[in-house]
Design a protein around this motif. Structure first.
Motif, mmCIF file in Angstrom:
data_model
loop_
_atom_site.group_PDB
_atom_site.id
_atom_site.type_symbol
_atom_site.label_atom_id
_atom_site.label_comp_id
_atom_site.label_asym_id
_atom_site.label_seq_id
_atom_site.Cartn_x
_atom_site.Cartn_y
_atom_site.Cartn_z
ATOM 1 N N THR A 102 0.852 -1.184 0.000
ATOM 2 C CA THR A 102 0.000 0.000 0.000
ATOM 3 C C THR A 102 0.889 1.236 0.000
ATOM 4 O O THR A 102 2.040 1.174 0.431
ATOM 5 C CB THR A 102 -0.949 -0.003 1.222
ATOM 6 N N PHE A 103 0.386 2.333 -0.488
ATOM 7 C CA PHE A 103 1.141 3.585 -0.473
ATOM 8 C C PHE A 103 0.890 4.326 0.836
ATOM 9 O O PHE A 103 -0.139 4.127 1.490
ATOM 10 C CB PHE A 103 0.734 4.475 -1.657
ATOM 11 N N SER A 104 1.808 5.217 1.178
ATOM 12 C CA SER A 104 1.690 5.990 2.419
ATOM 13 C C SER A 104 0.415 6.822 2.451
ATOM 14 O O SER A 104 -0.134 7.075 3.520
ATOM 15 C CB SER A 104 2.925 6.880 2.614
ATOM 16 N N PHE A 105 -0.090 7.233 1.298
ATOM 17 C CA PHE A 105 -1.319 8.031 1.256
ATOM 18 C C PHE A 105 -2.574 7.168 1.207
ATOM 19 O O PHE A 105 -3.689 7.681 1.164
ATOM 20 C CB PHE A 105 -1.308 9.011 0.065
ATOM 21 N N GLN A 106 -2.406 5.848 1.219
ATOM 22 C CA GLN A 106 -3.554 4.954 1.214
ATOM 23 C C GLN A 106 -3.855 4.494 2.641
ATOM 24 O O GLN A 106 -4.494 5.236 3.374
ATOM 25 C CB GLN A 106 -3.319 3.774 0.270
ATOM 26 N N ARG A 118 4.809 -4.550 8.742
ATOM 27 C CA ARG A 118 5.557 -3.993 7.612
ATOM 28 C C ARG A 118 6.940 -4.616 7.572
ATOM 29 O O ARG A 118 7.635 -4.666 8.572
ATOM 30 C CB ARG A 118 5.672 -2.469 7.728
ATOM 31 N N PHE A 119 7.333 -5.119 6.402
ATOM 32 C CA PHE A 119 8.656 -5.706 6.263
ATOM 33 C C PHE A 119 9.545 -4.940 5.295
ATOM 34 O O PHE A 119 10.745 -5.211 5.200
ATOM 35 C CB PHE A 119 8.584 -7.190 5.880
ATOM 36 N N ALA A 120 8.979 -3.978 4.581
ATOM 37 C CA ALA A 120 9.790 -3.171 3.671
ATOM 38 C C ALA A 120 9.072 -1.874 3.358
ATOM 39 O O ALA A 120 7.849 -1.781 3.474
ATOM 40 C CB ALA A 120 10.093 -3.932 2.385
ATOM 41 N N ARG A 121 9.873 -0.880 2.955
ATOM 42 C CA ARG A 121 9.326 0.408 2.530
ATOM 43 C C ARG A 121 10.230 0.978 1.455
ATOM 44 O O ARG A 121 11.451 0.954 1.581
ATOM 45 C CB ARG A 121 9.259 1.375 3.698
ATOM 46 N N LEU A 122 9.622 1.462 0.384
ATOM 47 C CA LEU A 122 10.357 2.156 -0.672
ATOM 48 C C LEU A 122 9.992 3.628 -0.597
ATOM 49 O O LEU A 122 8.829 3.987 -0.803
ATOM 50 C CB LEU A 122 9.981 1.606 -2.046
ATOM 51 N N SER A 123 10.960 4.464 -0.297
ATOM 52 C CA SER A 123 10.708 5.904 -0.209
ATOM 53 C C SER A 123 10.773 6.538 -1.587
ATOM 54 O O SER A 123 11.490 6.076 -2.468
ATOM 55 C CB SER A 123 11.746 6.554 0.701
ATOM 56 N N GLY A 124 10.006 7.608 -1.750
ATOM 57 C CA GLY A 124 10.026 8.358 -3.001
ATOM 58 C C GLY A 124 9.233 7.735 -4.117
ATOM 59 O O GLY A 124 9.433 8.038 -5.288
ATOM 60 N N SER A 125 8.283 6.874 -3.767
ATOM 61 C CA SER A 125 7.468 6.199 -4.773
ATOM 62 C C SER A 125 6.006 6.326 -4.395
ATOM 63 O O SER A 125 5.533 5.571 -3.548
ATOM 64 C CB SER A 125 7.836 4.726 -4.865
ATOM 65 N N PRO A 126 5.264 7.296 -4.954
ATOM 66 C CA PRO A 126 5.689 8.385 -5.836
ATOM 67 C C PRO A 126 6.405 9.491 -5.046
ATOM 68 O O PRO A 126 6.527 9.404 -3.829
ATOM 69 C CB PRO A 126 4.369 8.887 -6.435
ATOM 70 N N GLY A 128 7.631 12.180 -2.773
ATOM 71 C CA GLY A 128 7.109 12.660 -1.500
ATOM 72 C C GLY A 128 6.332 11.619 -0.710
ATOM 73 O O GLY A 128 5.890 11.888 0.396
ATOM 74 N N GLU A 129 6.165 10.445 -1.256
ATOM 75 C CA GLU A 129 5.408 9.379 -0.599
ATOM 76 C C GLU A 129 6.275 8.121 -0.515
ATOM 77 O O GLU A 129 7.441 8.143 -0.880
ATOM 78 C CB GLU A 129 4.122 9.077 -1.379
ATOM 79 N N SER A 130 5.685 7.027 -0.059
ATOM 80 C CA SER A 130 6.410 5.760 -0.002
ATOM 81 C C SER A 130 5.429 4.604 -0.183
ATOM 82 O O SER A 130 4.227 4.755 0.008
ATOM 83 C CB SER A 130 7.164 5.621 1.321
#
Length: 147
Positions: A102-106, A118-126, A128-130
């Motif tokens: 899921t995205f940070s804005f979801q 949570r086992f992983a996070r990709l920053s900047g996708s999109p 300003g979000e992750s």
């Protein structure tokens, strides 16, 4: 010398062939996936689509491809009901885990409240979000049948 080509006129056929190649490789390595895809919907009294969930199950895991509830139907517990039904189906299919992203804005907090880790996070996708990746271990269900 092999060359890389962008498929424009034959993209669907090449896509199918690529998937078939990957599926054959996976089966050779890990055995039949017994893939099942389930689409659930929530509808109002008038039949209007209010939300839904897409669940994919294979080997001994399940993946929530999509969970969406319309703005007018949010905060009524429909997302929780859909997620619980997906977990129930996953257990019946003998899945050991269920995972999603899921995205940070979801809805990261929504999944965390439902016991997802949570086992992983990709920053900047999109920008300003992750994107957040979650998993939940499932206890076995007594009903182990295919749907």
């Amino acid at each position: 010398m092999p060359r890389i080509t962008i498929e424009r006129s034959n993209a669907k056929a090449v896509s199918r062939a690529l998937w078939q190649g990957l599926i054959k490789f996976n089966v050779d390595q890990a055995g039949p996936a017994n893939y099942v895809r389930t689409v659930m919907s929530v509808r109002g009294a008038n039949g209007r689509l209010l939300g839904g969930l897409i669940l994919e199950s294979y080997w001994r895991e399940s993946y929530v491809e999509l969970l969406w509830v319309s703005a007018r139907a949010r905060r009524a517990g429909l997302g929780s009901k859909l997620l619980k039904e997906a977990e129930h189906l996953a257990r019946r299919r003998a899945s050991r885990m269920i995972h999603l992203n899921t995205f940070s804005f979801q809805a990261p907090g929504f999944y965390e409240r439902h016991g997802y880790r949570r086992f992983a996070r990709l920053s900047g996708s999109p920008a300003g979000e992750s994107r957040h990746y979650y998993v939940k271990r499932l206890r076995a269900s007594n009903a182990r049948r295919r749907d």
